[in-house]
Write a protein that holds these residues in place. Structure first.
Motif, PDB file in Angstrom:
ATOM      1  N   GLU A 280       0.852  -1.024   0.049  1.00  0.00           N
ATOM      2  CA  GLU A 280       0.042   0.053  -0.014  1.00  0.00           C
ATOM      3  C   GLU A 280       1.033   1.287   0.084  1.00  0.00           C
ATOM      4  OE1 GLU A 280      -2.595  -0.300   3.214  1.00  0.00           O
ATOM      5  OE2 GLU A 280      -4.267  -1.345   2.111  1.00  0.00           O
ATOM      6  N   MET A 281       0.443   2.233  -0.837  1.00  0.00           N
ATOM      7  CA  MET A 281       1.207   3.413  -0.802  1.00  0.00           C
ATOM      8  C   MET A 281       0.252   4.698  -0.818  1.00  0.00           C
ATOM      9  SD  MET A 281       3.372   4.863  -4.256  1.00  0.00           S
ATOM     10  CE  MET A 281       4.662   3.593  -3.965  1.00  0.00           C
ATOM     11  N   PRO A 282       0.606   5.592   0.084  1.00  0.00           N
ATOM     12  CA  PRO A 282      -0.571   6.790  -0.049  1.00  0.00           C
ATOM     13  C   PRO A 282      -0.850   7.370  -1.266  1.00  0.00           C
ATOM     14  CG  PRO A 282       0.996   6.829   1.917  1.00  0.00           C
ATOM     15  CD  PRO A 282       1.844   5.790   0.743  1.00  0.00           C
ATOM     16  N   ARG A 283      -1.971   7.584  -1.342  1.00  0.00           N
ATOM     17  CA  ARG A 283      -2.199   8.123  -2.780  1.00  0.00           C
ATOM     18  C   ARG A 283      -1.310   9.391  -3.101  1.00  0.00           C
ATOM     19  NH1 ARG A 283      -8.076   9.551  -3.059  1.00  0.00           N
ATOM     20  NH2 ARG A 283      -7.526  11.224  -1.590  1.00  0.00           N
ATOM     21  N   SER A 284      -1.111  10.334  -2.042  1.00  0.00           N
ATOM     22  CA  SER A 284      -0.135  11.321  -2.567  1.00  0.00           C
ATOM     23  C   SER A 284       1.312  11.160  -3.050  1.00  0.00           C
ATOM     24  CB  SER A 284       0.040  12.323  -1.176  1.00  0.00           C
ATOM     25  OG  SER A 284       0.524  11.463  -0.139  1.00  0.00           O
ATOM     26  N   HIS A 285       1.708   9.808  -2.401  1.00  0.00           N
ATOM     27  CA  HIS A 285       3.137   9.560  -2.868  1.00  0.00           C
ATOM     28  C   HIS A 285       2.953   9.016  -4.191  1.00  0.00           C
ATOM     29  CE1 HIS A 285       6.952   6.853  -1.873  1.00  0.00           C
ATOM     30  NE2 HIS A 285       6.952   7.838  -2.751  1.00  0.00           N
ATOM     31  N   TYR A 286       1.993   8.263  -4.438  1.00  0.00           N
ATOM     32  CA  TYR A 286       1.708   7.686  -5.885  1.00  0.00           C
ATOM     33  C   TYR A 286       1.801   8.799  -6.657  1.00  0.00           C
ATOM     34  CZ  TYR A 286      -0.354   5.835 -10.087  1.00  0.00           C
ATOM     35  OH  TYR A 286      -0.610   5.338 -11.159  1.00  0.00           O
ATOM     36  N   LEU A 287       0.828   9.741  -6.642  1.00  0.00           N
ATOM     37  CA  LEU A 287       0.674  10.978  -7.539  1.00  0.00           C
ATOM     38  C   LEU A 287       2.028  11.669  -7.766  1.00  0.00           C
ATOM     39  CD1 LEU A 287      -2.764  12.273  -6.317  1.00  0.00           C
ATOM     40  CD2 LEU A 287      -2.260  10.755  -8.379  1.00  0.00           C
ATOM     41  N   GLN A 288       2.615  11.812  -6.606  1.00  0.00           N
ATOM     42  CA  GLN A 288       3.924  12.328  -6.834  1.00  0.00           C
ATOM     43  C   GLN A 288       4.793  11.632  -7.954  1.00  0.00           C
ATOM     44  OE1 GLN A 288       6.265  13.051  -3.287  1.00  0.00           O
ATOM     45  NE2 GLN A 288       8.104  13.694  -4.086  1.00  0.00           N
ATOM     46  N   ILE A 289       5.058  10.331  -7.612  1.00  0.00           N
ATOM     47  CA  ILE A 289       5.852   9.666  -8.437  1.00  0.00           C
ATOM     48  C   ILE A 289       5.400   9.684  -9.963  1.00  0.00           C
ATOM     49  CG2 ILE A 289       6.669   7.175  -8.982  1.00  0.00           C
ATOM     50  CD1 ILE A 289       6.534   6.681  -5.953  1.00  0.00           C
ATOM     51  N   LEU A 290       4.031   9.649 -10.086  1.00  0.00           N
ATOM     52  CA  LEU A 290       3.424   9.497 -11.430  1.00  0.00           C
ATOM     53  C   LEU A 290       3.887  10.720 -12.267  1.00  0.00           C
ATOM     54  CD1 LEU A 290       1.523   8.079 -13.595  1.00  0.00           C
ATOM     55  CD2 LEU A 290      -0.476   9.485 -12.140  1.00  0.00           C
ATOM     56  N   ALA A 291       3.858  11.996 -11.414  1.00  0.00           N
ATOM     57  CA  ALA A 291       3.963  13.300 -12.068  1.00  0.00           C
ATOM     58  C   ALA A 291       5.585  13.391 -12.228  1.00  0.00           C
ATOM     59  CB  ALA A 291       3.846  14.362 -10.930  1.00  0.00           C
ATOM     60  N   GLU A 292       6.302  12.664 -11.593  1.00  0.00           N
ATOM     61  CA  GLU A 292       7.817  12.838 -12.156  1.00  0.00           C
ATOM     62  C   GLU A 292       8.028  11.839 -13.143  1.00  0.00           C
ATOM     63  OE1 GLU A 292       9.169  13.281  -7.294  1.00  0.00           O
ATOM     64  OE2 GLU A 292       9.348  11.395  -8.363  1.00  0.00           O
ATOM     65  N   GLU A 293       7.291  10.904 -13.481  1.00  0.00           N
ATOM     66  CA  GLU A 293       7.684   9.683 -14.245  1.00  0.00           C
ATOM     67  C   GLU A 293       6.608   9.770 -15.520  1.00  0.00           C
ATOM     68  OE1 GLU A 293      10.195   7.818 -14.129  1.00  0.00           O
ATOM     69  OE2 GLU A 293      10.647   8.446 -11.963  1.00  0.00           O
ATOM     70  N   ARG A 294       5.748  10.643 -15.394  1.00  0.00           N
ATOM     71  CA  ARG A 294       4.522  10.185 -16.684  1.00  0.00           C
ATOM     72  C   ARG A 294       5.431  10.957 -18.091  1.00  0.00           C
ATOM     73  NH1 ARG A 294       0.073  14.244 -13.801  1.00  0.00           N
ATOM     74  NH2 ARG A 294       1.425  16.107 -14.148  1.00  0.00           N
ATOM     75  N   ASP A 295       6.096  11.607 -18.037  1.00  0.00           N
ATOM     76  CA  ASP A 295       6.540  12.340 -19.269  1.00  0.00           C
ATOM     77  C   ASP A 295       7.932  11.794 -19.793  1.00  0.00           C
ATOM     78  OD1 ASP A 295       4.387  13.894 -19.720  1.00  0.00           O
ATOM     79  OD2 ASP A 295       5.302  15.390 -18.438  1.00  0.00           O
ATOM     80  N   LYS A 296       8.632  10.630 -19.059  1.00  0.00           N
ATOM     81  CA  LYS A 296       9.554   9.831 -19.275  1.00  0.00           C
ATOM     82  C   LYS A 296       9.187   8.714 -20.120  1.00  0.00           C
ATOM     83  CE  LYS A 296      11.950  11.335 -15.066  1.00  0.00           C
ATOM     84  NZ  LYS A 296      12.499  10.853 -13.874  1.00  0.00           N
ATOM     85  N   LEU A 297      10.070   8.065 -20.754  1.00  0.00           N
ATOM     86  CA  LEU A 297       9.638   6.982 -21.626  1.00  0.00           C
ATOM     87  C   LEU A 297      10.378   5.842 -21.353  1.00  0.00           C
ATOM     88  CD1 LEU A 297       9.640   8.784 -25.157  1.00  0.00           C
ATOM     89  CD2 LEU A 297       7.735   8.186 -23.768  1.00  0.00           C
ATOM     90  N   MET A 298       9.893   4.727 -21.409  1.00  0.00           N
ATOM     91  CA  MET A 298      10.457   3.401 -21.495  1.00  0.00           C
ATOM     92  C   MET A 298      10.813   2.931 -22.897  1.00  0.00           C
ATOM     93  SD  MET A 298       8.276   0.820 -18.874  1.00  0.00           S
ATOM     94  CE  MET A 298       6.751   1.431 -18.990  1.00  0.00           C
ATOM     95  N   PRO A 299      11.863   2.111 -22.894  1.00  0.00           N
ATOM     96  CA  PRO A 299      12.245   1.891 -24.401  1.00  0.00           C
ATOM     97  C   PRO A 299      11.257   1.077 -25.263  1.00  0.00           C
ATOM     98  CG  PRO A 299      14.183   1.046 -22.796  1.00  0.00           C
ATOM     99  CD  PRO A 299      12.866   1.563 -22.091  1.00  0.00           C
TER     100      PRO A 299
END
Length: 236
Positions: free
Chosen positions: A202-221
């Motif tokens: 379980e992860m607090p929603r606030s933590h999940y949203l923070q990670i998502l904001a940091e990673e959503r514009d990056k790319l996987m190969p």
């Protein structure tokens, strides 16, 4: 507080912090399942979940079920099973069939939330390159798998199924092995005992949203999701 109805603009959603406590995470209703709206929702940490006959319901639960790629818990017995069982692993070769498998009623259930409307929406996302399937095959038959959506370096898992022993666990293990070092998080949405047994936390929603904001514009190969075979998760 009255549940808000989504506006016509497919990119506008309420702030996830406005979601209800009971039922946990219910945020809004209405709108449609167009690719634009779905991708806008996932980028904000929101996903659709509703039963046939209900309006489209949108959710962002707190806490969130999530896993770090490579941190899956595999028991000794599961490792032995995967080593001795001749499962084959593939990616994106049977997305529609994985949807059908996930849509099949579970034991003790009469229906499914994964309606034809939902399946059509995710199939469209797959055709656009956003949704992917991880498949487990045995003797030429699809016996398990999962599917989800990539949002930058986050994989948003939607559902999994099995028709053979440990096949869904095998698919999850293959996903972990494939994404380790390439994705930061596997989103599992709502926790349950099965996910907990596999190392999902379980992860607090606030933590999940923070990670998502940091990673959503990056790319996987792109090569990660090329259609074809994957190695056994214990040898990749």
């Amino acid at each position: 507080m009255a549940l808000p109805e989504l506006p016509d603009n497919p990119c506008l959603f309420p702030d996830p912090v406005q979601a209800l406590d009971q039922p946990n995470g219910l945020l809004a209703f209405g709108g449609d399942l167009s690719p634009t709206r779905l991708m806008a929702a996932y980028r904000l940490g929101i996903f659709p979940w509703f039963n046939p006959g209900e309006p489209i319901l949108w959710w962002s639960p707190d806490p969130r079920g999530a896993a770090v790629p490579g941190d899956m818990i595999m028991s000794t017995s599961l490792k032995k099973w995967l080593k001795k069982t001749p499962y084959q692993y593939r990616c994106n070769t049977a997305f529609a069939k994985v949807l059908e498998g996930c849509a099949a009623p579970r034991d003790g259930q009469k229906g499914t939330w994964l309606s034809p409307q939902m399946r059509a929406a995710y199939l469209k996302l797959h055709e656009l390159g956003y949704a992917h399937s991880v498949e487990v095959w045995l003797a030429g038959e699809l016996v398990g798998g999962l599917y989800g959506i990539t949002i930058g370096r986050v994989f948003c898992g939607e559902s999994m199924f099995h028709r053979a022993t440990n096949a869904s666990k095998a698919a999850f293990a293959a996903l972990h092995a494939r994404l380790q070092g390439h994705a930061r998080l596997i989103d599992c949405q709502l926790m349950n005992p099965h996910l907990a047994s596999l190392g999902v936390k379980e992860m607090p929603r606030s933590h999940y949203l923070q990670i998502l904001a940091e990673e959503r514009d990056k790319l996987m190969p792109d090569a990660l999701w090329q259609r074809g075979e994957w190695p056994c998760p214990l040898t990749s």
